[in-house]
Motif scaffolding. Sequence first.
Motif, short mmCIF file in Angstrom:
data_model
loop_
_atom_site.label_atom_id
_atom_site.label_comp_id
_atom_site.label_asym_id
_atom_site.label_seq_id
_atom_site.Cartn_x
_atom_site.Cartn_y
_atom_site.Cartn_z
N ILE A 11 46.68 43.18 34.84
CA ILE A 11 47.79 43.75 34.06
C ILE A 11 47.66 45.26 34.01
O ILE A 11 48.63 46.00 34.27
N ASN A 12 46.47 45.75 33.68
CA ASN A 12 46.27 47.19 33.48
C ASN A 12 46.16 47.98 34.78
O ASN A 12 46.58 49.13 34.86
N SER A 13 45.61 47.33 35.83
CA SER A 13 45.35 48.05 37.08
C SER A 13 46.43 47.86 38.14
O SER A 13 46.53 48.66 39.07
N VAL A 14 47.22 46.78 38.00
CA VAL A 14 48.20 46.48 39.05
C VAL A 14 49.61 46.33 38.49
O VAL A 14 50.53 47.06 38.89
N PHE A 15 49.79 45.39 37.57
CA PHE A 15 51.14 45.03 37.14
C PHE A 15 51.85 46.19 36.43
O PHE A 15 53.04 46.43 36.68
N ILE A 16 51.14 46.90 35.56
CA ILE A 16 51.77 48.03 34.87
C ILE A 16 52.00 49.22 35.80
O ILE A 16 53.12 49.73 35.88
N PRO A 17 50.98 49.66 36.58
CA PRO A 17 51.22 50.79 37.50
C PRO A 17 52.26 50.50 38.57
O PRO A 17 52.95 51.42 39.03
N CYS A 18 52.38 49.22 38.98
CA CYS A 18 53.30 48.87 40.07
C CYS A 18 54.57 48.19 39.56
O CYS A 18 55.22 47.45 40.29
N ARG A 19 54.92 48.45 38.34
CA ARG A 19 56.10 47.84 37.73
C ARG A 19 57.38 48.08 38.52
O ARG A 19 58.30 47.27 38.54
N THR A 20 57.41 49.19 39.26
CA THR A 20 58.59 49.52 40.08
C THR A 20 58.91 48.42 41.09
O THR A 20 60.08 48.23 41.44
N ILE A 21 57.90 47.70 41.55
CA ILE A 21 58.13 46.61 42.50
C ILE A 21 59.02 45.54 41.87
O ILE A 21 59.97 45.04 42.49
N LEU A 22 58.74 45.19 40.63
CA LEU A 22 59.57 44.20 39.94
C LEU A 22 60.97 44.75 39.68
O LEU A 22 61.96 44.02 39.79
N GLU A 23 61.05 46.03 39.35
CA GLU A 23 62.37 46.65 39.12
C GLU A 23 63.19 46.64 40.40
O GLU A 23 64.39 46.33 40.38
N MET A 24 62.55 46.99 41.53
CA MET A 24 63.26 46.98 42.81
C MET A 24 63.63 45.56 43.24
O MET A 24 64.65 45.35 43.89
N GLU A 25 62.80 44.60 42.87
CA GLU A 25 63.10 43.20 43.17
C GLU A 25 64.40 42.79 42.48
O GLU A 25 65.26 42.12 43.07
N VAL A 26 64.55 43.22 41.22
CA VAL A 26 65.77 42.94 40.47
C VAL A 26 66.98 43.59 41.14
O VAL A 26 68.00 42.94 41.39
N LEU A 27 66.86 44.88 41.44
CA LEU A 27 67.99 45.61 42.03
C LEU A 27 68.40 45.00 43.36
O LEU A 27 69.59 44.86 43.67
N THR A 28 67.42 44.62 44.18
CA THR A 28 67.72 44.08 45.50
C THR A 28 68.33 42.69 45.40
O THR A 28 69.26 42.35 46.15
N SER A 29 67.83 41.89 44.48
CA SER A 29 68.40 40.55 44.29
C SER A 29 69.85 40.65 43.83
O SER A 29 70.72 39.91 44.32
#
Length: 323
Positions: A11-29
């Motif tokens: 959560i602290n080392s990957v999911f929070i710093p790379c949150r943009t991936i989930l945001e882009m996943e939403v936009l692309t979907s």
Amino acid sequence: MPESNDILYDINSVFIPCRTILEMEVLTSLLLESKNYNLLKDIPTSHPTSQDLIKLYNIAGIEPLERILKHFVDVIIEKLKPVVMYQRNFHDRFRMGNVIANSKTRLCLLLALHRLKLKFLIIKDFLDKFERDKYSLIKFQKSDNINLDFIEVFYDYYYDKNRMNLKLMLSSKRTSERVNKLLDTSKSITNDDIFNAITFKKISDNNVRIKFIMREIKASLFLCKMMFAKMDVYHPFSIGKQLDVDYEEMMISQDFIPILLPAINKCMRDKNFDQLDQCLKAFNFMLNNTLDGINYAIEIASAGQINLEQNEVIFTTGNIFNL
């Protein structure tokens, strides 16, 4: 869901710093609701600018969305370096060098690959349990309805497992109600916004259910391709020299999920178990090849240092496969 040390680390080392991936996943979907994936599939090789993608996504003037896309292209993708690859004939595989696995520059790519693989593993988990229970849907039943529809049950399972995983990844900082009221989130995308955008849809039509899952897969695939293109890797899912087998195309082929799920559904309705067995064999063949292709891409992204078994994932998924 218990928060183990491994979960807290991711959560602290990957999911929070790379949150943009989930945001882009939403936009692309959401983009794929109105655009065919064939219009997007070759875009990564053209190395588009953030302004090009803002125009493509039709989000000009929407500041929070522009900020997400600019960060993805101008920061995350821009940091990626080309992969140095050479062939070792006695292994008949491509190998790489010059990159340390899990380096910060590739962390977002690894998360995108993790999300892509996880979506197929949720599908595999459902089918494994379905076959283990001798083609019974009773264990997946959520209502008193005895006439269970295979695709509806399948979709609900995928939806619920994806929702559980996103809850884990979008862990929120604990703040008081008073502080929350003082925070101005009007110009930002919150965790709730992402979670709701990905999971808000309860669908009643089987064709739409299948299209929803395919958009989810294609969104993750597109993000991976965008990042790999920056690294000069245009066939990241191909196994060694087997370029005649296009594993990327297999993932999104009409002959895979869009055709085989309705075929399985019909076999269940007609109680044609011989034909059902053949459909499941075809589905599992394509699914296993897809997972092998994703594992190969993970090996490339990690400079050969992450070698996963078919059912393994890069980052923690909590206990979603144990429930």
